[in-house]
Design a protein around this motif. Structure first.
Motif, PDB file in Angstrom:
ATOM      1  N   ILE A 134       0.869  -1.191   0.000  1.00 12.36           N
ATOM      2  CA  ILE A 134       0.000   0.000   0.000  1.00 12.36           C
ATOM      3  C   ILE A 134       0.899   1.233   0.000  1.00 12.36           C
ATOM      4  O   ILE A 134       1.812   1.348   0.829  1.00 12.36           O
ATOM      5  CB  ILE A 134      -0.897   0.042   1.269  1.00 12.36           C
ATOM      6  N   ASN A 135       0.642   2.136  -0.923  1.00 15.20           N
ATOM      7  CA  ASN A 135       1.486   3.325  -1.052  1.00 15.20           C
ATOM      8  C   ASN A 135       0.642   4.578  -1.247  1.00 15.20           C
ATOM      9  O   ASN A 135      -0.512   4.492  -1.681  1.00 15.20           O
ATOM     10  CB  ASN A 135       2.441   3.151  -2.239  1.00 15.20           C
ATOM     11  N   GLY A 136       1.273   5.725  -0.964  1.00 18.44           N
ATOM     12  CA  GLY A 136       0.601   7.014  -1.176  1.00 18.44           C
ATOM     13  C   GLY A 136      -0.390   7.303  -0.068  1.00 18.44           C
ATOM     14  O   GLY A 136      -0.440   6.598   0.951  1.00 18.44           O
ATOM     15  N   ASN A 137      -1.185   8.370  -0.272  1.00 21.01           N
ATOM     16  CA  ASN A 137      -2.100   8.754   0.812  1.00 21.01           C
ATOM     17  C   ASN A 137      -3.579   8.599   0.450  1.00 21.01           C
ATOM     18  O   ASN A 137      -4.443   9.135   1.113  1.00 21.01           O
ATOM     19  CB  ASN A 137      -1.796  10.187   1.282  1.00 21.01           C
ATOM     20  N   LEU A 138      -3.858   7.831  -0.614  1.00 20.25           N
ATOM     21  CA  LEU A 138      -5.265   7.644  -0.996  1.00 20.25           C
ATOM     22  C   LEU A 138      -5.871   6.384  -0.364  1.00 20.25           C
ATOM     23  O   LEU A 138      -7.080   6.210  -0.362  1.00 20.25           O
ATOM     24  CB  LEU A 138      -5.398   7.571  -2.523  1.00 20.25           C
ATOM     25  N   VAL A 139      -5.010   5.495   0.131  1.00 20.64           N
ATOM     26  CA  VAL A 139      -5.499   4.254   0.752  1.00 20.64           C
ATOM     27  C   VAL A 139      -4.886   4.158   2.150  1.00 20.64           C
ATOM     28  O   VAL A 139      -3.681   4.383   2.326  1.00 20.64           O
ATOM     29  CB  VAL A 139      -5.089   3.015  -0.092  1.00 20.64           C
ATOM     30  N   ASP A 140      -5.729   3.825   3.114  1.00 19.99           N
ATOM     31  CA  ASP A 140      -5.273   3.752   4.503  1.00 19.99           C
ATOM     32  C   ASP A 140      -4.736   2.345   4.798  1.00 19.99           C
ATOM     33  O   ASP A 140      -5.509   1.377   4.803  1.00 19.99           O
ATOM     34  CB  ASP A 140      -6.484   4.090   5.406  1.00 19.99           C
ATOM     35  N   PRO A 141      -3.416   2.227   5.049  1.00 20.74           N
ATOM     36  CA  PRO A 141      -2.854   0.891   5.283  1.00 20.74           C
ATOM     37  C   PRO A 141      -3.473   0.178   6.496  1.00 20.74           C
ATOM     38  O   PRO A 141      -3.602  -1.041   6.526  1.00 20.74           O
ATOM     39  CB  PRO A 141      -1.358   1.136   5.489  1.00 20.74           C
ATOM     40  N   GLN A 142      -3.869   0.987   7.489  1.00 18.99           N
ATOM     41  CA  GLN A 142      -4.495   0.406   8.691  1.00 18.99           C
ATOM     42  C   GLN A 142      -5.829  -0.263   8.335  1.00 18.99           C
ATOM     43  O   GLN A 142      -6.134  -1.361   8.804  1.00 18.99           O
ATOM     44  CB  GLN A 142      -4.757   1.540   9.680  1.00 18.99           C
ATOM     45  N   LYS A 143      -6.590   0.423   7.492  1.00 17.96           N
ATOM     46  CA  LYS A 143      -7.885  -0.121   7.056  1.00 17.96           C
ATOM     47  C   LYS A 143      -7.663  -1.410   6.265  1.00 17.96           C
ATOM     48  O   LYS A 143      -8.424  -2.372   6.371  1.00 17.96           O
ATOM     49  CB  LYS A 143      -8.588   0.906   6.162  1.00 17.96           C
ATOM     50  N   PHE A 144      -6.598  -1.400   5.452  1.00 17.24           N
ATOM     51  CA  PHE A 144      -6.272  -2.589   4.670  1.00 17.24           C
ATOM     52  C   PHE A 144      -5.957  -3.754   5.619  1.00 17.24           C
ATOM     53  O   PHE A 144      -6.441  -4.873   5.442  1.00 17.24           O
ATOM     54  CB  PHE A 144      -5.076  -2.297   3.750  1.00 17.24           C
ATOM     55  N   ARG A 145      -5.175  -3.479   6.670  1.00 15.57           N
ATOM     56  CA  ARG A 145      -4.828  -4.532   7.645  1.00 15.57           C
ATOM     57  C   ARG A 145      -6.107  -5.073   8.297  1.00 15.57           C
ATOM     58  O   ARG A 145      -6.246  -6.282   8.500  1.00 15.57           O
ATOM     59  CB  ARG A 145      -3.866  -3.958   8.685  1.00 15.57           C
ATOM     60  N   ILE A 146      -7.022  -4.173   8.624  1.00 12.69           N
ATOM     61  CA  ILE A 146      -8.272  -4.600   9.271  1.00 12.69           C
ATOM     62  C   ILE A 146      -9.071  -5.500   8.327  1.00 12.69           C
ATOM     63  O   ILE A 146      -9.565  -6.555   8.723  1.00 12.69           O
ATOM     64  CB  ILE A 146      -9.094  -3.364   9.716  1.00 12.69           C
TER      65      ILE A 146
END
Ligand SMILES: Cc1ncc(COP(=O)(O)O)c(C=O)c1O
Length: 448
Positions: A216-228
């Motif tokens: 996950i890169n950049g600021n359009l996707v939240d890596p924390q949300k992806f982990r959840i």
């Protein structure tokens, strides 16, 4: 590192798994000795802070990514989590129509609205690159919340990710790249600036089946949300055998860079194979941008792809990855015994001698079926005679496997063309599957 730590673990196991690492009882044919659960000192995939975090950091540095996540349920779980971490019910997602079925499943779970990019199909029936003009037009038309493309494709077609991302980012739209077949491209993230990239390590690198990685890169996707979201879709009992395989695979990438002898030998042997095959009289060997996929086109001959696959299997002990009506696809990797390329070319020449040349008349391409409903809106379905399903709203998906790209998706209208295409593919021995697997007799359709 993880493997050594697992090997060194000799604590008495009053914990899962039930085999208790008892190789005296069970033998050591399977890797019981390193198969543990999340015990003290071995970290937790869903909230990594120790040894698993170290593996993810290693992946970050190899792929030059801001956030990397190791996956033990294949690219499938990365795609499910990626799409569902960005998209809410009713959001529009612009999807390249040649995406894998996991993308469609993710859209169904998210209850998203799918609009399609339709990559052009070439003279060999293979989907090409995403058109940037089409992308720009459809972004303006649909204002999607996410764009999903596959690159490289199953056949090795690489799209211009850098430009795709530039166009999308100009409108603050994130891009998910299904790079299930692109784990050897260590520069993809730096070059493209793609927001979500999902790669199957197991497809093209030395990793056990199911091993994958997401970035996950950049600021359009939240890596924390992806982990959840990952913790929703991924097993709560991740395999340490698989995780140590991922660790080993990442070390392999570090130890065998592009300019390593092994990599140079691989590419030289592959080039030699392609050069040799130029002399075939009837079969035609093709490759696209990512030439590790060998495509052997049969339509200039009197046999189809399925027959070629069978001849290779029965007479030459060679098992290929996929057969369609028009070609077979052979996968190579840096881990091949490179002398096998000579065996494959020799077998192809032997078979080629026995073939007759045929005039090549390209098949009629299947047009994109008309979409009446989103897949999750289809209701009140039952099985009906496939031959009589023309005009019905399909309640299931149909795909050839591999590669698992849907010919029709639930919510789309079955046409005479779809029926004819599926029957022709089945007649040619293509492995056609559907959600309910009742073809060619019955199809699950909406009754109204
Ligand atoms: C393009 C593409 N994406 C995603 C997947 C799913 O990958 P996995 O099998 O690692 O879950 C596949 C599998 O064939 C694929 O071909």
């Amino acid at each position: 590192v993880l493997f050594e730590k697992l090997k060194a673990n000799n604590r008495i196991p009053f914990h899962m798994p039930g085999h208790k690492r008892n190789t005296k009882l069970l033998g050591n044919k399977l890797p019981y000795d390193i198969d543990i659960t999340e015990i003290e000192g071995f970290d937790n995939l869903h909230n990594p802070e120790g040894i698993i975090k170290e593996i993810e950091n290693k992946a970050k540095s190899i792929y030059q990514s801001e956030n990397s996540f190791i996956l033990v349920n294949g690219s499938t779980v990365g795609i499910l989590a990626g799409i569902n971490s960005v998209v809410k019910q009713g959001d529009t997602v612009l999807v390249a129509r040649n995406c894998h079925k996991s993308v469609y499943n993710a859209l169904e779970i998210a209850r998203a609205k799918a609009e399609y990019l339709e990559p052009p199909v070439d003279e060999y029936g293979i989907c090409g690159k995403i058109s940037l003009a089409e992308l720009e037009k459809k972004i303006d038309l649909y204002e999607p919340k996410l764009i999903v493309v596959t690159s490289p494709t199953y056949e090795g077609v690489v799209s211009n990710l850098q430009q795709i991302c530039e166009i999308a980012h100009f409108k603050n739209i994130p891009v998910l790249v299904d790079a299930a077949h692109g784990a050897t491209d260590l520069c993809m993230i730096e070059d493209s600036k793609a927001d979500i990239v999902v790669m199957s390590l197991h497809k093209t690198l030395p990793a056990l089946t199911q091993c994958a990685v997401a970035h996950i890169n950049g600021n359009l996707v939240d890596p924390q949300k992806f982990r959840i979201k990952l913790s929703v879709f991924e097993t709560s009992s991740p395999s340490y055998v698989l995780m140590s395989s991922i660790d080993y695979c990442l070390d392999f990438l570090i130890n065998n860079p592009k300019n390593s002898q092994l990599n140079i030998n691989y590419h030289n042997c592959l080039s030699e194979f392609y050069n040799d095959c130029e002399k075939l009289n009837n079969l035609k060997v093709l490759s696209y941008d990512e030439n590790s996929k060998i495509i052997i086109f049969t339509d200039y001959t009197n046999i189809n792809g399925n027959t070629l696959a069978k001849l290779l299997r029965d007479n030459h002990n060679i098992e290929i990855e996929m057969a369609t009506k028009n070609y077979v696809l052979a996968m190579t990797s840096i881990c091949d015994d490179f002398s096998n390329y000579k065996k494959l070319s020799k077998a192809l020449f032997k078979i080629d001698e026995t073939l007759e040349k045929r005039e090549y008349i390209p098949d009629k391409q299947l047009h994109l079926p008309y979409k009446k409903l989103e897949s999750w809106q289809v209701d009140c379905c039952d099985f009906i005679d496939f031959n009589k399903s023309d005009g019905c709203v399909c309640g299931e998906s149909i795909w050839a496997y591999p590669p698992g790209i849907p010919l029709i998706v639930a919510g789309e209208v079955v046409s005479k063309d779809v029926i004819a295409y599926v029957k022709d593919a089945l007649d040619n021995g293509v492995n056609i599957q559907s959600t309910y697997n009742k073809l060619p007799k019955e199809i699950y359709c909406q009754l109204t």
